[in-house]
Every structure is written in C-alpha cells, then in structure tokens.
Design a protein around this motif. Structure first.
Motif, short mmCIF file in Angstrom:
data_model
loop_
_atom_site.label_atom_id
_atom_site.label_comp_id
_atom_site.label_asym_id
_atom_site.label_seq_id
_atom_site.Cartn_x
_atom_site.Cartn_y
_atom_site.Cartn_z
N THR A 22 0.65 -1.46 0.08
CA THR A 22 0.01 -0.05 0.08
C THR A 22 0.69 1.38 0.01
O THR A 22 0.24 2.46 -0.36
N VAL A 25 3.63 3.36 -4.18
CA VAL A 25 2.95 4.56 -4.90
C VAL A 25 2.97 4.30 -6.44
O VAL A 25 1.82 4.12 -7.11
N TRP A 28 0.11 1.66 -7.52
CA TRP A 28 -1.27 2.11 -7.33
C TRP A 28 -2.12 1.85 -8.46
O TRP A 28 -3.48 1.24 -8.11
N PHE A 32 -5.55 -0.09 -6.75
CA PHE A 32 -6.67 1.01 -6.91
C PHE A 32 -7.37 0.63 -8.30
O PHE A 32 -6.72 0.70 -9.32
N TYR A 35 -7.19 4.64 -10.31
CA TYR A 35 -6.05 5.44 -10.84
C TYR A 35 -5.66 4.81 -12.18
O TYR A 35 -5.26 3.60 -12.25
N ALA A 38 0.15 6.71 -11.51
CA ALA A 38 0.78 7.26 -10.43
C ALA A 38 2.27 7.31 -10.69
O ALA A 38 3.00 6.43 -10.75
N LEU A 52 -1.19 11.52 -9.30
CA LEU A 52 -2.24 10.74 -9.74
C LEU A 52 -3.02 11.22 -10.62
O LEU A 52 -3.28 12.30 -10.89
N GLN A 136 -12.53 0.99 -2.66
CA GLN A 136 -11.10 0.84 -2.99
C GLN A 136 -10.74 -0.16 -1.72
O GLN A 136 -9.68 -0.76 -1.96
N ILE A 140 -8.33 -3.40 -2.20
CA ILE A 140 -6.95 -3.63 -1.70
C ILE A 140 -6.97 -4.76 -0.99
O ILE A 140 -6.15 -5.44 -0.94
#
Length: 155
Positions: A22, A25, A28, A32, A35, A38, A52, A136, A140
């Motif tokens: 998590t 970045v 991501w 997610f 997005y 990123a 983002l 989200q 995850i």
C-alpha cells in the motif's frame, strides 16, 4: 463546513506485506481501480511527491493532482495531503496500520473542504468518498490477501 471520511478494513496478511504493497505508489494503478497513472515526482526528507491521474471521464476529461505522502514505518502510519488541491480547499489523509488477531486493521481517514461555488458541497463529496473509499479498501484487501496466499504457497 468540512468533510470527514473514516473507514477501515481487516486484511488477512502480514503487516510487512500490507505496508509494502500500500506504500508502493507507482503500483497504485494495479492496487486501486480509480487510478490510471501514479508517477513519483520526487522523494525528499522521507516524503514522496507524486502525481495521480484518474481514468478519463465519459467526456474524456482526465483529473489529476500532486500529493505528498510521508510514511512512518516505526508507527505504521502515513500522513498525506494534496499539494495541488483542485476542487478542494484542502485534502488531508491519514493511514493507520494496526496489528490484529486475523491480520492488519488498515484505517483510512480523509479530511477536506470543497472550494465554494462548485456543484458538489462537502456533504455530497463526503457521501461520494465514503462509498468509493469502502470499495477501494475491499479491492486492496482482495489483492493483498491474494499476494499473501501466493507468498505462503511458495514457502
């Protein structure tokens, strides 16, 4: 007025794995579903500055912004805020990772205020963000738990 969103989820996976996945970045867009991109712009003094970008709206508009994210692995917390605030006066985010009997309780808190004169007010955005944050977090959870199962199968 302001908006406040506070959601959490229990993830059945080791804390180290939840933390690593998590806080990565650049990955991501895989973690997610909202997005499209990123991009890390800079890392300075323990803070990651990144852009983002969401998937395009139906009319082709792409919303993007720059945020700053400061993880603290000692306390397993993350403090973040939007540098480019866009439609928000401000947006602050706090992530907390708490060990639990069945894994990790990951909490995601967002505090914000919308700029005046927009068709969306704080209450409307709070409801919208509450629904999206919960979705989200479920995504995850599924992806981190799948990675944990894959890791344990290899051992």
């Amino acid at each position: 007025m302001s908006g406040h969103v506070d959601n959490e989820i229990l993830i059945d996976a080791p804390l180290e794995l939840v933390w690593r996945m998590t806080n990565d970045v650049p990955s991501w867009p895989d973690l997610f579903d909202e997005y499209a991109e990123a991009t890390v712009l800079e890392e300075r003094d323990g803070t990651v500055y990144f852009r983002l970008a969401l998937h395009p709206d139906a009319d082709g508009k792409v919303w993007s912004w720059v945020s700053a994210r400061t993880p603290d692995e000692t306390t397993h917390t993350v403090r973040s805020h939007r540098v480019e605030t866009g439609v928000f006066k401000y947006m602050s985010i706090f992530w907390e990772y708490l060990p639990a009997d069945a894994g990790v309780r990951m909490r995601w808190v967002q505090d914000f205020e919308m700029k005046p004169g927009l068709p969306v007010d704080d209450a409307t955005m709070t409801a919208r963000m509450n629904g999206n944050t919960r979705r989200q977090l479920e995504l995850i959870k599924g992806k981190v738990e799948a990675a944990a199962r894959d890791r344990s199968a290899v051992r």
